[in-house]
Design a protein around this motif. Structure first.
Motif, mmCIF file in Angstrom:
data_model
loop_
_atom_site.group_PDB
_atom_site.id
_atom_site.type_symbol
_atom_site.label_atom_id
_atom_site.label_comp_id
_atom_site.label_asym_id
_atom_site.label_seq_id
_atom_site.Cartn_x
_atom_site.Cartn_y
_atom_site.Cartn_z
ATOM 1 N N SER A 1 0.844 -1.190 0.000
ATOM 2 C CA SER A 1 0.000 0.000 0.000
ATOM 3 C C SER A 1 0.879 1.239 0.000
ATOM 4 O O SER A 1 2.037 1.203 0.429
ATOM 5 C CB SER A 1 -0.957 0.007 1.189
ATOM 6 N N VAL B 1 -3.522 3.525 0.193
ATOM 7 C CA VAL B 1 -4.167 2.935 -0.981
ATOM 8 C C VAL B 1 -3.355 1.715 -1.419
ATOM 9 O O VAL B 1 -2.135 1.812 -1.574
ATOM 10 C CB VAL B 1 -4.232 3.954 -2.151
ATOM 11 N N ALA C 1 -1.989 -1.855 -6.031
ATOM 12 C CA ALA C 1 -2.694 -2.418 -7.174
ATOM 13 C C ALA C 1 -3.965 -1.640 -7.524
ATOM 14 O O ALA C 1 -4.513 -1.805 -8.615
ATOM 15 C CB ALA C 1 -3.050 -3.879 -6.903
ATOM 16 N N ARG C 2 -4.437 -0.778 -6.615
ATOM 17 C CA ARG C 2 -5.681 -0.036 -6.857
ATOM 18 C C ARG C 2 -5.454 1.424 -7.236
ATOM 19 O O ARG C 2 -6.401 2.194 -7.347
ATOM 20 C CB ARG C 2 -6.579 -0.112 -5.622
ATOM 21 N N ALA D 1 -7.452 2.571 -10.107
ATOM 22 C CA ALA D 1 -8.883 2.261 -9.997
ATOM 23 C C ALA D 1 -9.694 3.428 -9.444
ATOM 24 O O ALA D 1 -10.736 3.227 -8.824
ATOM 25 C CB ALA D 1 -9.079 1.016 -9.142
ATOM 26 N N PRO E 1 -9.242 5.703 -6.855
ATOM 27 C CA PRO E 1 -9.522 5.689 -5.406
ATOM 28 C C PRO E 1 -10.032 7.038 -4.921
ATOM 29 O O PRO E 1 -9.749 8.076 -5.515
ATOM 30 C CB PRO E 1 -8.159 5.362 -4.791
#
Length: 152
Positions: free
Chosen positions: A11, A25, A28-29, A32, A34
Motif C-alpha cells: 500500500s 491505498v 494495485a488499486r 482504480a 480511489p
C-alpha cells in the motif's frame, strides 16, 4: 508466499488533493480511481494541484508517489505558455505521480527555500527530497519524458 527484493509495496500513502488527508491505498488499486477516506473526493483528478506553502510540505513529505512540481508565477509569459502542456502531462502522469503547481508570488518562502532562480522550473520530489530540477518551459511530451527519466 514468495518475496522479492524489488517488490512493490502493498500500500502507498497518498495525500488528498482536496482535504490533505493522508490515505493508504493498495498499490494495485492506484489506477482504480480511489477516493479519499475523509472527504470522499477523487484522490487523482488528472489536473495539477495548486499548493500553498502551508500544504506543500505535507504533499512532498507524506506522499509515497513522486511529486512533480511546477514553480511558476502569473506574470511569467513562458509559465502561461507551459500551463496547458503541464495540464496535459498531469492527465497522463497520474496516478504514478502527484502533479502540483506552486505560485512563487504567493509562496515566496518556498521559492527562497528551494532557490528557485528562474521560472518556470520543474522539480521532482521523492520521499520529501528534491531529486531533479529542470528550468524552462516544455511541452507535454517533454514534461512526461523528463519526469519518467528522473523517476528511475
Amino acid at each position: 508466499m514468495t518475496s522479492t527484493t524489488n517488490a512493490q509495496p502493498e500500500s502507498l500513502h497518498i495525500v488528498c488533493p482536496h482535504c490533505d488527508a493522508v490515505n493508504r491505498v493498495p498499490a494495485a488499486r492506484l489506477a482504480a480511481e480511489p477516493v479519499c477516506g475523509k472527504c470522499q473526493k477523487a484522490l487523482f483528478t488528472g489536473a495539477p494541484v495548486d499548493l500553498s506553502s502551508a500544504r506543500f510540505l505535507k504533499h512532498i513529505e507524506r506522499s509515497d508517489i513522486p511529486v512533480l512540481v511546477d514553480f511558476w508565477a502569473p506574470w511569467c509569459g513562458p509559465c502561461r505558455t507551459m500551463a496547458p502542456f503541464y495540464a496535459q502531462a498531469a492527465q497522463r502522469l497520474e496516478p504514478q505521480f502527484r502533479v502540483v503547481k506552486v505560485d512563487t508570488e504567493q509562496a515566496q518562502d518556498l521559492a527562497a527555500r528551494y532557490a528557485i532562480r528562474s521560472i518556470p522550473t520543474l522539480a521532482l520530489f521523492k520521499g520529501g527530497r528534491e531529486v531533479a530540477r529542470q528550468p524552462g518551459a516544455m511541452d507535454a511530451s517533454n514534461i512526461m519524458a523528463w519526469a519518467a527519466q528522473n523517476n528511475r
